[in-house]
Write a protein that holds these residues in place. Structure first.
Motif, PDB file in Angstrom:
ATOM      1  N   THR A   6      40.903 -44.488  42.945  1.00 37.56           N
ATOM      2  CA  THR A   6      40.491 -45.234  41.922  1.00 37.56           C
ATOM      3  C   THR A   6      39.643 -44.284  40.934  1.00 37.56           C
ATOM      4  OG1 THR A   6      40.142 -47.107  43.522  1.00 37.56           O
ATOM      5  CG2 THR A   6      38.831 -47.122  41.391  1.00 37.56           C
ATOM      6  N   VAL A   7      39.810 -44.728  39.599  1.00 37.76           N
ATOM      7  CA  VAL A   7      39.064 -43.945  38.382  1.00 37.76           C
ATOM      8  C   VAL A   7      38.644 -44.873  37.514  1.00 37.76           C
ATOM      9  CG1 VAL A   7      40.499 -41.837  38.775  1.00 37.76           C
ATOM     10  CG2 VAL A   7      41.289 -43.297  37.125  1.00 37.76           C
ATOM     11  N   LEU A   8      37.507 -44.426  36.734  1.00 35.04           N
ATOM     12  CA  LEU A   8      37.056 -45.316  35.512  1.00 35.04           C
ATOM     13  C   LEU A   8      37.339 -44.468  34.242  1.00 35.04           C
ATOM     14  CD1 LEU A   8      34.846 -46.730  34.044  1.00 35.04           C
ATOM     15  CD2 LEU A   8      33.406 -45.272  34.304  1.00 35.04           C
ATOM     16  N   MET A   9      37.962 -45.328  33.336  1.00 36.34           N
ATOM     17  CA  MET A   9      38.326 -44.698  32.105  1.00 36.34           C
ATOM     18  C   MET A   9      37.476 -45.628  30.892  1.00 36.34           C
ATOM     19  SD  MET A   9      42.443 -43.976  32.288  1.00 36.34           S
ATOM     20  CE  MET A   9      42.432 -43.004  31.038  1.00 36.34           C
ATOM     21  N   VAL A  10      37.376 -44.932  29.741  1.00 35.57           N
ATOM     22  CA  VAL A  10      36.593 -45.866  28.848  1.00 35.57           C
ATOM     23  C   VAL A  10      37.404 -45.205  27.468  1.00 35.57           C
ATOM     24  CG1 VAL A  10      34.749 -45.764  27.191  1.00 35.57           C
ATOM     25  CG2 VAL A  10      34.306 -44.943  29.518  1.00 35.57           C
ATOM     26  N   ARG A  11      37.941 -46.845  26.949  1.00 35.67           N
ATOM     27  CA  ARG A  11      39.032 -46.481  25.707  1.00 35.67           C
ATOM     28  C   ARG A  11      37.932 -46.731  24.444  1.00 35.67           C
ATOM     29  NH1 ARG A  11      42.053 -49.866  22.346  1.00 35.67           N
ATOM     30  NH2 ARG A  11      44.032 -49.296  22.106  1.00 35.67           N
ATOM     31  N   PRO A  12      38.316 -45.343  23.805  1.00 34.95           N
ATOM     32  CA  PRO A  12      37.601 -45.249  22.546  1.00 34.95           C
ATOM     33  C   PRO A  12      37.785 -46.186  21.445  1.00 34.95           C
ATOM     34  CG  PRO A  12      39.495 -43.731  22.309  1.00 34.95           C
ATOM     35  CD  PRO A  12      39.606 -44.545  23.751  1.00 34.95           C
ATOM     36  N   SER A  73      32.971 -40.669  24.152  1.00 33.77           N
ATOM     37  CA  SER A  73      32.850 -41.811  25.084  1.00 33.77           C
ATOM     38  C   SER A  73      34.245 -41.733  26.018  1.00 33.77           C
ATOM     39  CB  SER A  73      32.772 -42.941  24.292  1.00 33.77           C
ATOM     40  OG  SER A  73      33.977 -43.623  23.714  1.00 33.77           O
ATOM     41  N   ILE A  74      35.198 -41.087  25.519  1.00 31.04           N
ATOM     42  CA  ILE A  74      36.578 -41.111  26.366  1.00 31.04           C
ATOM     43  C   ILE A  74      36.327 -40.044  27.449  1.00 31.04           C
ATOM     44  CG2 ILE A  74      37.580 -39.086  24.928  1.00 31.04           C
ATOM     45  CD1 ILE A  74      40.258 -40.647  24.742  1.00 31.04           C
ATOM     46  N   PHE A  75      35.339 -39.470  27.567  1.00 24.55           N
ATOM     47  CA  PHE A  75      35.159 -38.474  28.580  1.00 24.55           C
ATOM     48  C   PHE A  75      33.738 -38.904  29.428  1.00 24.55           C
ATOM     49  CE2 PHE A  75      36.517 -35.466  25.069  1.00 24.55           C
ATOM     50  CZ  PHE A  75      38.005 -35.520  25.371  1.00 24.55           C
ATOM     51  N   PRO A  76      34.062 -40.029  30.248  1.00 26.77           N
ATOM     52  CA  PRO A  76      32.811 -40.450  31.031  1.00 26.77           C
ATOM     53  C   PRO A  76      32.517 -39.623  32.447  1.00 26.77           C
ATOM     54  CG  PRO A  76      34.999 -41.594  31.638  1.00 26.77           C
ATOM     55  CD  PRO A  76      35.251 -40.633  30.550  1.00 26.77           C
ATOM     56  N   ASN A  77      33.305 -38.758  32.693  1.00 27.16           N
ATOM     57  CA  ASN A  77      32.891 -37.941  33.823  1.00 27.16           C
ATOM     58  C   ASN A  77      31.968 -36.899  33.470  1.00 27.16           C
ATOM     59  OD1 ASN A  77      34.498 -35.939  32.359  1.00 27.16           O
ATOM     60  ND2 ASN A  77      34.434 -34.733  34.090  1.00 27.16           N
ATOM     61  N   ASN A  78      31.293 -36.714  32.223  1.00 24.78           N
ATOM     62  CA  ASN A  78      30.479 -35.891  31.889  1.00 24.78           C
ATOM     63  C   ASN A  78      28.907 -36.569  32.241  1.00 24.78           C
ATOM     64  OD1 ASN A  78      32.005 -34.619  29.056  1.00 24.78           O
ATOM     65  ND2 ASN A  78      32.159 -34.022  31.093  1.00 24.78           N
ATOM     66  N   TRP A  79      29.032 -37.860  32.209  1.00 29.04           N
ATOM     67  CA  TRP A  79      27.433 -38.708  32.675  1.00 29.04           C
ATOM     68  C   TRP A  79      27.335 -39.256  33.537  1.00 29.04           C
ATOM     69  CZ3 TRP A  79      27.027 -43.864  32.820  1.00 29.04           C
ATOM     70  CH2 TRP A  79      28.053 -44.688  32.350  1.00 29.04           C
ATOM     71  N   ILE A  80      28.651 -39.496  34.223  1.00 25.52           N
ATOM     72  CA  ILE A  80      28.455 -40.512  35.697  1.00 25.52           C
ATOM     73  C   ILE A  80      29.409 -39.787  36.891  1.00 25.52           C
ATOM     74  CG2 ILE A  80      30.194 -41.914  34.828  1.00 25.52           C
ATOM     75  CD1 ILE A  80      28.691 -44.408  36.341  1.00 25.52           C
ATOM     76  N   SER A  81      28.891 -39.760  38.012  1.00 18.67           N
ATOM     77  CA  SER A  81      29.790 -39.677  39.229  1.00 18.67           C
ATOM     78  C   SER A  81      29.255 -40.695  40.164  1.00 18.67           C
ATOM     79  CB  SER A  81      29.595 -38.146  39.605  1.00 18.67           C
ATOM     80  OG  SER A  81      28.209 -37.926  40.250  1.00 18.67           O
ATOM     81  N   THR A  82      30.231 -40.806  41.144  1.00 14.02           N
ATOM     82  CA  THR A  82      29.836 -41.684  42.375  1.00 14.02           C
ATOM     83  C   THR A  82      30.303 -41.050  43.746  1.00 14.02           C
ATOM     84  OG1 THR A  82      32.266 -42.597  42.542  1.00 14.02           O
ATOM     85  CG2 THR A  82      30.496 -43.677  40.969  1.00 14.02           C
ATOM     86  N   SER A  83      29.625 -41.286  44.498  1.00 10.76           N
ATOM     87  CA  SER A  83      29.782 -40.940  46.015  1.00 10.76           C
ATOM     88  C   SER A  83      30.190 -41.932  47.181  1.00 10.76           C
ATOM     89  CB  SER A  83      28.807 -39.798  46.512  1.00 10.76           C
ATOM     90  OG  SER A  83      27.499 -40.596  46.303  1.00 10.76           O
ATOM     91  N   THR A  84      30.714 -41.381  48.287  1.00 11.90           N
ATOM     92  CA  THR A  84      31.219 -42.310  49.322  1.00 11.90           C
ATOM     93  C   THR A  84      29.975 -43.035  49.866  1.00 11.90           C
ATOM     94  OG1 THR A  84      31.287 -40.589  50.897  1.00 11.90           O
ATOM     95  CG2 THR A  84      33.272 -41.284  49.755  1.00 11.90           C
ATOM     96  N   GLU A 298      36.079 -40.232  38.650  1.00 15.51           N
ATOM     97  CA  GLU A 298      36.446 -40.687  39.992  1.00 15.51           C
ATOM     98  C   GLU A 298      35.362 -41.798  40.550  1.00 15.51           C
ATOM     99  OE1 GLU A 298      37.499 -36.682  41.888  1.00 15.51           O
ATOM    100  OE2 GLU A 298      35.866 -36.671  40.270  1.00 15.51           O
ATOM    101  N   ILE A 299      36.057 -42.667  41.136  1.00 16.20           N
ATOM    102  CA  ILE A 299      35.001 -43.669  42.026  1.00 16.20           C
ATOM    103  C   ILE A 299      35.242 -43.744  43.225  1.00 16.20           C
ATOM    104  CG2 ILE A 299      34.800 -46.296  42.196  1.00 16.20           C
ATOM    105  CD1 ILE A 299      35.522 -46.669  39.249  1.00 16.20           C
TER     106      ILE A 299
END
Length: 307
Positions: A6-12, A73-84, A298-299
């Motif tokens: 599962t992943v998060l994407m931000v559409r510009p 904004s199309i590059f969300p991995n730079n400001w958020i991460s998640t863990s199990t 990544e989620i």
């Protein structure tokens, strides 16, 4: 768990070469605002999104809004991460206009769909001029709790140490430079770590001792190293991400440009191991200076159960 399905994407809503990041990102080309460029980026985004869905990856899409004026904004991995362990981290960003990407409605969407017990916000370090741009600078080996970080203006040591303490990772720091000798802005354009492979541009690590130690750390984590050249790195061969599909089978997400830059032998190694999910995202790579991996946050959170 090294990979997720599962992943998060931000559409510009707006996309162009961000002038606030140009100085430190040698992968980025200058471009003025242009409605046609935004349309091209949206089309590339949609193709990539569809390719991931066809590969069996779950994709949560958030639509950006023009009012935010966030060209990256199309590059969300730079400001958020998640863990199990149900934790969300948010990170301090170097560019002023990138800080607006940390939108509360995105966090709300995650809380609505997934179990989120803790939010650790490292963004206040911005007030001290210290930045640490998420999984742009952090390459994580989750099973061994090992993280790899190349030094740059976007990877402040103090913030990295704070993250490592809170998340429980050991950080391996090293210097990596582009072919002109400038610090590589994000680790994820010169290193990708999956379950089996580490794709890395060893040529960019000039210090012999650090290069040897980087190889040793990767091998101790059980990785088979695929070494790429500067030319290959500049075509985003390291900016790839191993995911898994709904059937727990490996999927490598990357751009068509990156795939074409691999040698036939390297392509054989990767395609024998995983399904290759390809999309033509040249406009995003050229003007954003980031690629297929940068577009995916990544989620690792657990889905909420229906009442």
């Amino acid at each position: 768990m090294q990979t997720t399905d599962t992943v998060l994407m931000v559409r510009p809503a707006t996309f162009y070469g961000n002038p606030q990041t140009l100085q430190t990102n040698s992968f980025q080309k200058k471009c003025e605002k242009d409605a046609l460029v935004t349309q091209q980026a949206q089309h590339a985004f949609d193709e990539y999104h569809d390719v991931l869905l066809r590969a069996g990856v779950n994709v949560l899409v958030i639509q950006d809004a023009k009012i935010h004026e966030t060209p990256d904004s199309i590059f969300p991995n730079n400001w958020i991460s998640t863990s199990t362990d149900a934790t969300i981290f948010t990170f301090p960003m170097e560019a002023l206009n990138r800080r607006r990407e940390r939108r509360p409605e995105i966090l709300k969407a995650l809380h609505h769909q997934f179990i989120c017990n803790k939010h650790i916000d490292l963004s206040p370090y911005e007030n001290q001029g210290m930045y640490f741009e998420g999984t742009g600078v952090l390459i994580l080996e989750h099973e061994y709790r090992q993280a790899f970080v190349c030094r740059s203006s976007r990877s402040a040591t103090l913030v990295g140490e704070e993250y490592a303490k809170l998340a429980g990772y050991d950080l391996f720091w090293f210097d990596a430079v582009d072919r002109t000798g400038n610090a590589i802005y994000h680790t994820n354009v010169m290193l990708s770590v999956g379950k089996r492979f580490a794709v890395v541009c060893l040529e960019s690590v000039k210090n012999n001792e650090e290069r040897h130690d980087l190889i040793s750390h990767l091998e101790r984590c059980g990785k088979m190293i695929i070494d790429v050249s500067y030319s290959q790195m500049e075509n985003f061969t390291c900016n790839i991400l191993e995911l898994k599909n709904k059937n727990n089978q490996p999927v490598y997400a990357m751009s068509q440009r990156a795939w074409q830059a691999f040698t036939p032998e390297q392509q054989h190694q990767l395609s024998n191991y995983a399904h290759i999910a390809l999309a033509p995202i040249d406009v995003i790579e050229d003007l954003g200076g980031g690629g297929a991996r940068c577009m995916l946050a990544e989620i690792f959170l657990t889905h909420q159960t229906a009442d």
